[in-house]
Design a protein around this motif. Structure first.
Motif, PDB file in Angstrom:
ATOM      1  N   ARG A   1     -34.982  11.060 -25.065  1.00 23.88           N
ATOM      2  CA  ARG A   1     -35.197  11.682 -23.763  1.00 23.88           C
ATOM      3  C   ARG A   1     -35.993  10.796 -22.815  1.00 23.88           C
ATOM      4  O   ARG A   1     -35.744  10.828 -21.595  1.00 23.88           O
ATOM      5  N   GLU A   2     -36.917  10.003 -23.310  1.00 26.51           N
ATOM      6  CA  GLU A   2     -37.756   9.213 -22.405  1.00 26.51           C
ATOM      7  C   GLU A   2     -36.924   8.263 -21.570  1.00 26.51           C
ATOM      8  O   GLU A   2     -37.007   8.261 -20.332  1.00 26.51           O
ATOM      9  N   TRP A   3     -36.081   7.438 -22.228  1.00 25.10           N
ATOM     10  CA  TRP A   3     -35.290   6.482 -21.439  1.00 25.10           C
ATOM     11  C   TRP A   3     -34.133   7.158 -20.721  1.00 25.10           C
ATOM     12  O   TRP A   3     -33.742   6.718 -19.625  1.00 25.10           O
ATOM     13  N   ILE A   4     -33.584   8.225 -21.289  1.00 27.07           N
ATOM     14  CA  ILE A   4     -32.508   8.946 -20.598  1.00 27.07           C
ATOM     15  C   ILE A   4     -33.034   9.545 -19.297  1.00 27.07           C
ATOM     16  O   ILE A   4     -32.448   9.352 -18.219  1.00 27.07           O
ATOM     17  N   ASP A   5     -34.148  10.272 -19.371  1.00 24.63           N
ATOM     18  CA  ASP A   5     -34.681  10.908 -18.163  1.00 24.63           C
ATOM     19  C   ASP A   5     -35.132   9.880 -17.135  1.00 24.63           C
ATOM     20  O   ASP A   5     -35.018  10.100 -15.931  1.00 24.63           O
ATOM     21  N   ARG A   6     -35.610   8.746 -17.599  1.00 25.73           N
ATOM     22  CA  ARG A   6     -36.066   7.709 -16.669  1.00 25.73           C
ATOM     23  C   ARG A   6     -34.895   6.986 -16.022  1.00 25.73           C
ATOM     24  O   ARG A   6     -34.853   6.816 -14.797  1.00 25.73           O
ATOM     25  N   CYS A   7     -33.922   6.570 -16.808  1.00 27.50           N
ATOM     26  CA  CYS A   7     -32.834   5.742 -16.277  1.00 27.50           C
ATOM     27  C   CYS A   7     -31.888   6.524 -15.371  1.00 27.50           C
ATOM     28  O   CYS A   7     -31.397   5.987 -14.365  1.00 27.50           O
ATOM     29  N   TYR A   8     -31.634   7.773 -15.703  1.00 25.48           N
ATOM     30  CA  TYR A   8     -30.639   8.522 -14.948  1.00 25.48           C
ATOM     31  C   TYR A   8     -31.193   9.172 -13.685  1.00 25.48           C
ATOM     32  O   TYR A   8     -30.468   9.890 -12.993  1.00 25.48           O
ATOM     33  N   THR A   9     -32.454   8.914 -13.367  1.00 28.68           N
ATOM     34  CA  THR A   9     -32.981   9.380 -12.084  1.00 28.68           C
ATOM     35  C   THR A   9     -32.783   8.363 -10.977  1.00 28.68           C
ATOM     36  O   THR A   9     -33.121   8.638  -9.826  1.00 28.68           O
ATOM     37  N   ALA A  10     -32.233   7.199 -11.286  1.00 23.97           N
ATOM     38  CA  ALA A  10     -31.935   6.215 -10.239  1.00 23.97           C
ATOM     39  C   ALA A  10     -30.997   6.849  -9.216  1.00 23.97           C
ATOM     40  O   ALA A  10     -30.178   7.712  -9.541  1.00 23.97           O
ATOM     41  N   PRO A  11     -31.085   6.444  -7.957  1.00 27.52           N
ATOM     42  CA  PRO A  11     -30.367   7.165  -6.898  1.00 27.52           C
ATOM     43  C   PRO A  11     -28.847   7.069  -6.933  1.00 27.52           C
ATOM     44  O   PRO A  11     -28.167   7.960  -6.458  1.00 27.52           O
ATOM     45  N   GLY A  12     -28.276   6.016  -7.468  1.00 32.28           N
ATOM     46  CA  GLY A  12     -26.826   5.860  -7.477  1.00 32.28           C
ATOM     47  C   GLY A  12     -26.360   5.239  -8.771  1.00 32.28           C
ATOM     48  O   GLY A  12     -27.158   4.833  -9.619  1.00 32.28           O
ATOM     49  N   LEU A  13     -25.030   5.136  -8.924  1.00 35.44           N
ATOM     50  CA  LEU A  13     -24.482   4.609 -10.170  1.00 35.44           C
ATOM     51  C   LEU A  13     -24.911   3.161 -10.431  1.00 35.44           C
ATOM     52  O   LEU A  13     -25.301   2.843 -11.560  1.00 35.44           O
ATOM     53  N   PRO A  14     -24.878   2.258  -9.460  1.00 38.17           N
ATOM     54  CA  PRO A  14     -25.354   0.893  -9.742  1.00 38.17           C
ATOM     55  C   PRO A  14     -26.803   0.879 -10.214  1.00 38.17           C
ATOM     56  O   PRO A  14     -27.162   0.114 -11.123  1.00 38.17           O
ATOM     57  N   GLY A  15     -27.643   1.726  -9.628  1.00 42.90           N
ATOM     58  CA  GLY A  15     -29.034   1.776 -10.037  1.00 42.90           C
ATOM     59  C   GLY A  15     -29.206   2.300 -11.450  1.00 42.90           C
ATOM     60  O   GLY A  15     -30.066   1.823 -12.205  1.00 42.90           O
TER      61      GLY A  15
END
Length: 348
Positions: free
Chosen positions: A221-235
């Motif tokens: 959950r730590e990296w999932i919640d962190r990575c998928y909060t980027a504003p767009g798909l490239p991010g």
């Protein structure tokens, strides 16, 4: 052969998807049979509960009949919109059904199979369950209420599942809110017999429940919640690649194989669904997106590359997430036609 077996056994209305050669993939006749049975049983006092399962040894349902959708769109037809509209009405009906609706999610449960099961009032998984919403892999978006279900999964788990097409076992399906309880596959017959005898469904399931095991996604959950909060798909892709986690890198690779336009629209749809007031609103939004998907070249290409010729090398248009511009999205959204049947889940 009847594609859905409909019968009443004691107090139970039984529905069995019966296309095992196609892993019970849903087509328009099946959707209509299921809807008619639910209509008939709603006011039948002899039926206290409804149960859905799938014929064959492989699973409940591998999804909708995507080859039909692709062929119809290629021919310029309108039956794809007819199928989608009736399927989404069925999913909404299941979610609001006034009697217990028990879904046995044994084996493979994907796409449209999630729609006819995960909206039920009692969703039973087994150690054999393999659940996924892999639509972006073929240039499509999570539908059948998938944006609503995944959008309301804990944290960013829903986005991870939608964009990476991750497959879930029983424990993760329950942990993500897509199922309720696990029962051993070999004891499903006992559950059915109890329901036939008029047992209260929740109690009958509870009496056979087993520990589903460890929900493996919880540890990520730590990296999932962190990575998928980027504003767009490239991010999101950059964040996953920079996370320093092997599983995050694998997720980035999986998303990199998906259709960039479909993945972008899926990302937007799930984030929007979190703010919507109801499943019906989400289904209306999905109906607009999916009509555009089936009429965009990526869908036919994805079906060809992954399901027909199986060369695994789709040629996406556009080819990269960075190429999904506002102009591309505007052209994509012109796929909605005024002649398409209305979904009709909302007033007016």
């Amino acid at each position: 052969m009847n594609p859905v077996l409909v019968r009443r056994q004691g107090a139970l209305g039984r529905l069995t998807l019966n296309r095992p050669e196609a892993l019970n993939a849903l087509n328009l006749p099946m959707i209509r049979i299921l809807a008619a049975a639910l209509d008939a049983w709603e006011h039948d006092d002899a039926v206290s509960a409804v149960l859905l399962d799938g014929a064959g040894e492989r699973g409940l349902c591998a999804g909708g009949d995507v080859r039909f959708l692709a062929d119809d769109a290629a021919a310029g037809g309108d039956q794809a919109a007819v199928l989608l509209s009736q399927e989404y009405r069925l999913d909404a009906r299941i979610a609001r059904y006034p009697k217990p609706y028990v879904a046995l999610m044994d084996g493979v449960v994907m796409g449209g199979g999630v729609g006819v099961s995960a909206h039920g009032s009692l969703r039973v998984v087994t150690p054999r369950t393999v659940l996924a919403m892999p639509e972006v892999s073929i240039g499509y978006v999570p539908d059948v209420g998938g944006s609503w279900l995944l959008g309301h999964a804990p944290g960013e788990l829903g986005l991870h599942l939608a964009l990476s097409a991750t497959r879930l076992g029983a424990a993760d399906a329950i942990g993500c809110g897509l199922a309720d309880v696990a029962v051993a596959s070999e004891r499903l017959g006992e559950l059915v017999a109890a329901l036939v005898d008029g047992a209260e469904p929740a109690a009958a399931v509870a009496g056979l429940a087993v520990d589903p095991g460890v929900a493996s996604l919880a540890a990520h959950r730590e990296w999932i919640d962190r990575c998928y909060t980027a504003p767009g798909l490239p991010g999101i892709l950059d964040a996953l690649r920079d996370a320093g986690e092997p599983d995050a890198a694998q997720a980035a690779e999986a998303i990199g194989r998906a259709a960039p336009l479909a993945a972008t629209m899926a990302l937007r749809a799930l984030r929007a669904a979190r703010e919507l007031p109801s499943l019906e609103r989400a289904l209306e939004a999905e109906y607009g997106l999916t009509r555009c998907c089936v009429r965009w070249p990526d869908f036919a290409e994805g079906v060809r590359a992954l399901l027909v010729e199986r060369d695994g090398s789709p040629r996406w248009d556009p080819p990269c997430p960075e190429d999904v511009t506002d102009e591309v999205v505007a052209r994509f959204l012109r796929g909605v036609r005024p002649t398409d049947p209305p979904l009709g889940l909302l007033p007016g």
